[in-house]
Motif scaffolding. Structure first.
Motif, short mmCIF file in Angstrom:
data_model
loop_
_atom_site.label_atom_id
_atom_site.label_comp_id
_atom_site.label_asym_id
_atom_site.label_seq_id
_atom_site.Cartn_x
_atom_site.Cartn_y
_atom_site.Cartn_z
N VAL A 31 -7.77 -0.61 4.53
CA VAL A 31 -7.07 -0.89 3.28
C VAL A 31 -5.58 -1.10 3.54
O VAL A 31 -4.96 -2.03 3.01
CB VAL A 31 -7.28 0.26 2.28
N CYS A 32 -5.01 -0.24 4.37
CA CYS A 32 -3.57 -0.35 4.66
C CYS A 32 -3.25 -1.65 5.40
O CYS A 32 -2.17 -2.22 5.20
CB CYS A 32 -3.12 0.84 5.50
N ALA A 50 0.85 -1.19 0.00
CA ALA A 50 0.00 0.00 0.00
C ALA A 50 0.89 1.23 0.00
O ALA A 50 1.80 1.35 0.82
CB ALA A 50 -0.91 0.01 1.22
N VAL A 51 0.63 2.14 -0.94
CA VAL A 51 1.35 3.40 -1.03
C VAL A 51 0.37 4.51 -0.65
O VAL A 51 -0.61 4.75 -1.36
CB VAL A 51 1.91 3.65 -2.45
N LEU A 101 6.72 5.72 -7.37
CA LEU A 101 7.05 4.59 -6.49
C LEU A 101 6.16 3.41 -6.80
O LEU A 101 6.62 2.26 -6.84
CB LEU A 101 6.90 5.01 -5.02
N SER A 102 4.88 3.67 -7.02
CA SER A 102 3.96 2.59 -7.34
C SER A 102 4.39 1.86 -8.61
O SER A 102 4.32 0.62 -8.69
CB SER A 102 2.54 3.15 -7.51
N MET A 103 4.84 2.61 -9.60
CA MET A 103 5.30 2.00 -10.85
C MET A 103 6.56 1.16 -10.62
O MET A 103 6.68 0.04 -11.15
CB MET A 103 5.58 3.08 -11.90
N THR A 152 -1.49 -1.05 -4.18
CA THR A 152 -2.69 -0.25 -3.98
C THR A 152 -2.26 1.18 -3.67
O THR A 152 -1.50 1.41 -2.72
CB THR A 152 -3.54 -0.78 -2.81
N ILE A 153 -2.70 2.14 -4.49
CA ILE A 153 -2.39 3.55 -4.25
C ILE A 153 -3.53 4.15 -3.43
O ILE A 153 -4.68 4.14 -3.86
CB ILE A 153 -2.23 4.32 -5.57
N CYS A 154 -3.17 4.66 -2.26
CA CYS A 154 -4.16 5.27 -1.37
C CYS A 154 -3.95 6.77 -1.28
O CYS A 154 -2.88 7.28 -1.60
CB CYS A 154 -4.05 4.67 0.03
#
Length: 296
Positions: free
Chosen positions: A206-207, A170-171, A182-184, A194-196
């Motif tokens: 979610v986290c 989780a970001v 960073l997600s990429m 998962t981008i939050c």
């Protein structure tokens, strides 16, 4: 809970930089561009200068008044951009409002853009440089430069032998400076990401599904144990000043004891690795220039 300090990772990156320097015929030079007297910018500039100099690299700072006009700054930036002695550029952002930052992002030479700010597409640019850095990050092309902080997070995890492939990450944060790139990078390591963000419903829940939680939201001590799954790894990218005037991250580090298996502190965590990645990028930029010159 294991404290994941940045010093050990930075030392490993320093060894790589020193080996890279052996292949070069000159000492690479970084130009740091700062507009105004923002204390955070000055602090980062001093830290980066100290780190890169200790790695055997050359650093110069170009400082401009905070009220410099858009036209005047673009003229100065163009001169730095075209300077053959400059191997890499680090522009401290955000720029003052009177300067069109997007124009500067389009101007920067992708080969000198060490922090990955050059945009996805440029108009009237030669095809050889059309696939510029942030587009390369999103496409998985490793020949470009990713934003240093985003890459530092991945280095921190990999050099601490934390597996990424198949893990849920989780970001928390979706900026183009850290969260999205960073997600990429994590996706390229075969993590499930998962981008939050601030509007994510039931954010703590979610986290808590994540094996690895990275916080880059910009809110002091926002992340506590209620966001963290048992034995998860927590990476704190935040840089904030608390009510006592002390540097702190986005994570309440002490509150994670007994929940997280490992976490990075602030200060002493990702920040030092970020400047080490910058040094690594500078050597790589110089090596690419040397190879290009040798092929002429």
């Amino acid at each position: 809970m294991i404290t994941m300090k940045g010093a050990a990772v930075s030392a490993k990156l320093k060894e790589q930089v020193e080996k890279g320097l052996e292949t070069l015929t000159w000492v690479p030079k970084l130009t740091i561009i700062r507009v105004g007297e923002n204390p955070d910018d000055i602090s980062y500039e001093k830290g980066a200068t100290k780190k890169l100099t200790s790695f055997g690299l050359e650093v110069e700072s170009k400082v401009f008044p905070g009220d410099i006009s858009d036209e005047a700054f673009k003229k100065e930036f163009a001169a730095i951009n075209a300077d053959a002695s400059v191997d890499g550029i680090l522009m401290l952002r955000p720029l003052p409002k009177q300067i069109n930052e997007q124009d500067i992002e389009k101007m920067i030479d992708p080969a000198k853009d060490l922090d990955g700010i050059s945009p996805q597409s440029l108009i009237n640019i030669k095809p050889v440089t059309a696939a510029v850095n942030i587009a390369k990050v999103f496409s998985g092309d490793t020949s470009g430069f990713a934003p240093c902080t985003a890459e530092a997070v991945v280095c921190m995890l990999k050099m601490n032998d934390i597996a990424l492939s198949g893990k849920r990450v989780a970001v928390v944060g979706r900026s183009m400076v850290v969260g999205r790139p960073l997600s990429m990078l994590l996706l390229h390591e075969n993590a499930t990401v998962t981008i939050c963000h601030s509007r994510t419903a039931s954010l703590p829940e979610v986290c808590r599904e994540a094996d690895i939680l990275t916080a880059c939201v910009g809110k002091a001590a926002m992340i506590n144990h209620t966001y963290v799954k048992k034995d998860a790894v927590v990476i704190d990218v935040g840089i904030n000043i608390d009510e006592n005037g002390k540097l702190c991250g986005d994570v309440d580090f002490a509150d994670l004891e007994g929940t997280a298996s490992a976490a990075t502190p602030v200060p002493g965590g990702v920040g030092g690795v970020t400047t080490a990645v910058l040094a690594q990028h500078l050597v790589r930029a110089a090596r690419m220039k040397q190879e290009k010159n040798s092929n002429k």
